[in-house]
Design a protein around this motif. Structure first.
Motif, PDB file in Angstrom:
ATOM      1  N   CYS A  60       0.701  -1.259   0.169  1.00 60.50           N
ATOM      2  CA  CYS A  60      -0.161  -0.100   0.007  1.00 60.50           C
ATOM      3  C   CYS A  60       0.711   1.416   0.101  1.00 60.50           C
ATOM      4  CB  CYS A  60      -0.917  -0.144   1.174  1.00 60.50           C
ATOM      5  SG  CYS A  60      -2.199  -1.467   1.067  1.00 60.50           S
ATOM      6  N   SER A 118       2.946   3.726  -5.234  1.00 60.29           N
ATOM      7  CA  SER A 118       2.148   4.531  -5.835  1.00 60.29           C
ATOM      8  C   SER A 118       0.789   4.088  -6.732  1.00 60.29           C
ATOM      9  CB  SER A 118       2.859   5.388  -7.158  1.00 60.29           C
ATOM     10  OG  SER A 118       3.323   4.573  -8.017  1.00 60.29           O
ATOM     11  N   SER A 119       0.876   2.708  -7.223  1.00 58.39           N
ATOM     12  CA  SER A 119      -0.212   2.137  -7.731  1.00 58.39           C
ATOM     13  C   SER A 119      -0.811   1.107  -6.965  1.00 58.39           C
ATOM     14  CB  SER A 119       0.428   1.524  -9.002  1.00 58.39           C
ATOM     15  OG  SER A 119       1.281   0.511  -8.732  1.00 58.39           O
ATOM     16  N   ALA A 120      -0.931   1.513  -5.678  1.00 59.16           N
ATOM     17  CA  ALA A 120      -1.493   0.495  -4.745  1.00 59.16           C
ATOM     18  C   ALA A 120      -2.708   0.122  -4.963  1.00 59.16           C
ATOM     19  CB  ALA A 120      -1.440   1.001  -3.269  1.00 59.16           C
ATOM     20  N   PRO A 121      -3.188  -1.127  -5.034  1.00 57.41           N
ATOM     21  CA  PRO A 121      -4.646  -1.501  -5.298  1.00 57.41           C
ATOM     22  C   PRO A 121      -5.581  -1.029  -4.079  1.00 57.41           C
ATOM     23  CG  PRO A 121      -3.382  -3.374  -4.435  1.00 57.41           C
ATOM     24  CD  PRO A 121      -2.570  -2.353  -4.871  1.00 57.41           C
ATOM     25  N   SER A 122      -6.923  -0.039  -4.749  1.00 58.41           N
ATOM     26  CA  SER A 122      -7.505   0.242  -3.719  1.00 58.41           C
ATOM     27  C   SER A 122      -8.549  -0.580  -3.026  1.00 58.41           C
ATOM     28  CB  SER A 122      -8.711   1.228  -4.545  1.00 58.41           C
ATOM     29  OG  SER A 122      -9.278   0.593  -5.551  1.00 58.41           O
ATOM     30  N   ASP A 123      -8.883  -1.944  -3.738  1.00 53.87           N
ATOM     31  CA  ASP A 123      -9.351  -2.796  -2.719  1.00 53.87           C
ATOM     32  C   ASP A 123      -9.037  -3.458  -1.795  1.00 53.87           C
ATOM     33  OD1 ASP A 123      -7.901  -3.879  -4.760  1.00 53.87           O
ATOM     34  OD2 ASP A 123      -9.255  -5.780  -4.863  1.00 53.87           O
ATOM     35  N   CYS A 157      -6.001  -1.549  -0.198  1.00 57.79           N
ATOM     36  CA  CYS A 157      -5.458  -0.421   0.627  1.00 57.79           C
ATOM     37  C   CYS A 157      -6.466   0.586   1.292  1.00 57.79           C
ATOM     38  CB  CYS A 157      -4.342   0.049  -0.118  1.00 57.79           C
ATOM     39  SG  CYS A 157      -3.069  -1.134  -0.466  1.00 57.79           S
ATOM     40  N   ALA A 158      -7.652   0.235   1.289  1.00 58.17           N
ATOM     41  CA  ALA A 158      -8.796   1.405   2.005  1.00 58.17           C
ATOM     42  C   ALA A 158      -8.253   1.779   3.148  1.00 58.17           C
ATOM     43  CB  ALA A 158     -10.023   0.974   1.675  1.00 58.17           C
ATOM     44  N   SER A 159      -8.184   0.774   4.010  1.00 61.49           N
ATOM     45  CA  SER A 159      -7.837   0.937   5.445  1.00 61.49           C
ATOM     46  C   SER A 159      -7.363  -0.347   5.914  1.00 61.49           C
ATOM     47  CB  SER A 159      -8.814   1.426   6.324  1.00 61.49           C
ATOM     48  OG  SER A 159      -9.699   0.514   6.443  1.00 61.49           O
ATOM     49  N   TYR A 185     -11.422  -8.431   3.548  1.00 61.66           N
ATOM     50  CA  TYR A 185     -10.527  -8.874   2.402  1.00 61.66           C
ATOM     51  C   TYR A 185      -9.394 -10.007   2.733  1.00 61.66           C
ATOM     52  CZ  TYR A 185      -7.335  -8.673  -1.640  1.00 61.66           C
ATOM     53  OH  TYR A 185      -6.404  -8.944  -2.825  1.00 61.66           O
TER      54      TYR A 185
END
Length: 579
Positions: free
Chosen positions: A232, A235-240, A242-244, A252
């Motif tokens: 995370c 820069s291209s961290a996957p949003s699904d 790395c949300a929190s 997840y």
């Protein structure tokens, strides 16, 4: 003219004399060859110089040199089942007049050894006094040890060893690997790294845990926190992902664990890695019945064929009759076990000889002589049956395939099993049974409570090796616990395996406590025993209408001072029914 004839005859004599110096004819008084010093419990691999891997073809040939007495060099050869291989100490690269010996041991067992008895041996079939094992058939896939020595153990010189495949492709068939599609590779790799660390740990006992158990134990926020932070931070961290971290941990990550377990089970032999796994690491296979067979038993033609085939699959390929089969078996005894694969709802029969750590035999498709797995030195090899959709772990119905439901969820683990209850509809279901008249073979039903046939998935086995100290003269005693799950609602039968060591067992009171708190004493200060060892002891006294799923306890109370003990291991086989 006379002079020329004389020269010609002399030249022929000289050629003959030279030829005699490389005569390959063996002397009849060579004596016995000096074999690798593997005796008693010492495995051959512990007495050789390990030189690594041996591949196929001249490009993978290997070389070494004898420069000391009693040297034996070993290489590891990986083959698929049915491979035909020629192993040769070649003229090229080998010293003139070197007298070699060549051995094949294996396959490698789960304990890492290759045994002490050679499967193949040759002295002088090759060029001169060099060795060649021609067209050796490897019936079982695995890793073998190829050993080169010298005939008298005192030879000196260089040699070259080559393996040639004669059957197309001899290399091991690629085992299907779990393919993770939804879980991010970095997270999956962190979980699997934890699993591998536990499997290789010298301090953590995972002997009763399956690989899916280890995946479950490793699917925790603590184990993957570092991998999540690195992923995370990109820069291209996957949003699904790395949300929190809180959201990742609650939704997840558990989904990753379930996916890894499912993919692992897709490629896992339903009988386990070793034959004892059926009892020590129980999964989807239910043991229905066991028999000890001997020559005095009356066997059906099918049973005779199965026994002969099982004995032949060990080191007794010459066996052709049932009498020869029992004569070849250790103590004239063969073990027959009826198995039920609850993940596919299919029956199987295992026929095994040399029970324990030295088991050999076959597991057959029920009612046939068609093997679906080989038992080789207790390892399960050439398995053709992988986990089906039922009996997989779950927390809720959504975690199961198709119309399966998550059954028998134990709150303490938040874990049940995926079951298709619609398949329980069967003419045998609910019919009467007894010890004398069990449920029909091959139907997948067990006699619950000694009176009613229930689907075999309603029986579960749960194993623990706590090595728990028993406090001296403490009324609270020691409580070893295990969580039963995946059963129906109430228990009908409970069988106990138990091993307790104690300086004075007559001081002990031992009981089993069910999830409702009902306690049944199974040992009460009995005199004249050195340890407590129960094998499938029926635990009688539970009412039959109390919860099957949940925490079961084995309690050991030391009633007198001056001695101590340990609860080494225990297991419970619990049969259940719907209330």
């Amino acid at each position: 003219m006379l002079k020329r004839s004389f020269l010609f005859v002399s030249l022929i004599s000289l050629i003959a004399a030279c030829s005699s110096t490389v005569d390959t004819t063996e002397s009849s008084d060579k004596g016995e060859p000096v074999a690798p010093p593997a005796d008693g419990k010492m495995d051959v691999a512990e007495r050789i110089i390990d030189k690594g891997e041996l591949g196929f073809g001249p490009e993978n040939a290997v070389s070494a040199a004898f420069d000391e007495d009693l040297q034996f060099y070993g290489w590891h050869l990986h083959v698929r089942a049915g491979a035909s291989v020629t192993l040769e100490v070649t003229q090229k690269g080998s010293s003139r007049n070197l007298d070699t010996t060549l051995y094949v041991y294996g396959p490698k067992t789960s304990s890492g050894g290759y045994g002490t008895t050679a499967l193949g041996f040759d002295d002088d079939t090759g060029w001169g006094r060099l060795s060649r094992i021609t067209e050796h058939s490897f019936h079982v896939a695995g890793e073998y040890l190829v050993v080169v020595g010298t005939y008298d153990g005192r030879g000196r010189g260089n040699f070259r060893l080559q393996a040639t495949c004669l059957s197309g492709d001899c290399s091991p068939e690629a085992k299907p690997e779990p393919v993770v599609t939804d879980c991010h590779a970095d997270i999956a790799n962190a979980i699997l790294a934890c699993v591998e660390a536990k499997e290789n740990s010298s301090t953590e006992d995972v002997s009763t845990m399956t690989r899916q158990d280890l995946i479950e134990a490793c699917t925790t926020p603590e184990q993957v926190a570092s991998a999540w932070e690195k992923l995370c931070a990109q820069s291209s961290a996957p949003s699904d992902v790395c949300a929190s971290f809180e959201e990742f941990s609650s939704s997840y990550l558990p989904a990753c664990g379930r996916e890894l377990i499912d993919k692992t089970l897709d490629t896992t032999c339903v009988f386990g890695t070793t034959y004892p796994d059926i009892w020590n690491r129980p999964g989807a296979v239910v043991v229905l019945e066991q028999r000890v067979l001997s020559q005095s038993d009356v066997l059906s033609p099918l049973e005779q064929q199965q026994v002969i085939a099982a004995v032949k699959s060990s080191a007794h390929s010459e066996v052709s009759s049932i009498d020869e089969a029992f004569a070849a078996a250790d103590g004239g005894i063969v073990y027959q076990t009826q198995l039920w694969d609850a993940s596919h709802r299919k029956p199987y029969t295992s026929v095994e000889l040399g029970a324990g750590d030295n088991s050999f035999g076959l597991i057959f498709d029920f009612g046939t002589v068609q093997p679906v797995a080989t038992i080789n030195d207790s390892d399960i090899l050439e398995c053709k049956v992988f986990w089906g959709s039922e009996m997989r772990p779950c927390k809720q119905d959504e975690h199961c395939a198709g119309e399966l439901s998550c059954t028998g969820v134990a709150e303490e683990l938040e874990k049940g099993r995926c079951i298709d209850t619609s398949k329980d509809e069967h003419p045998v279901n609910g019919t009467e049974c007894s010890d004398q008249e069990p449920c029909p073979e091959g139907t997948g039903f067990v006699c619950a409570g000694g009176f009613m046939c229930n689907p075999a998935w309603m029986r579960g086995r749960f194993v623990s090796r706590p090595n728990l100290p028993i406090p001296d003269a403490n009324p609270n005693g020691a409580d070893a616990t295990i969580v039963a799950y995946g059963l129906t609602t109430v228990s009908t039968d409970v069988a106990l395996d138990l091993h307790i060591t104690h300086e004075r067992p007559s001081d002990l009171v031992v009981s089993v406590i069910n999830p409702e708190g009902t306690e049944v004493v199974v040992f009460d200060k009995k005199q004249g025993v050195n340890e407590i060892f129960f094998d499938s002891l029926p635990v009688e006294g539970f009412p039959g209408d109390e919860s099957a799923n949940g925490v079961w306890t084995v309690r050991a109370v030391d009633t007198k001072t001056g001695s101590t003990g340990i609860i080494r291991s225990f297991s419970l086989t619990i049969t259940s029914r719907w209330d």
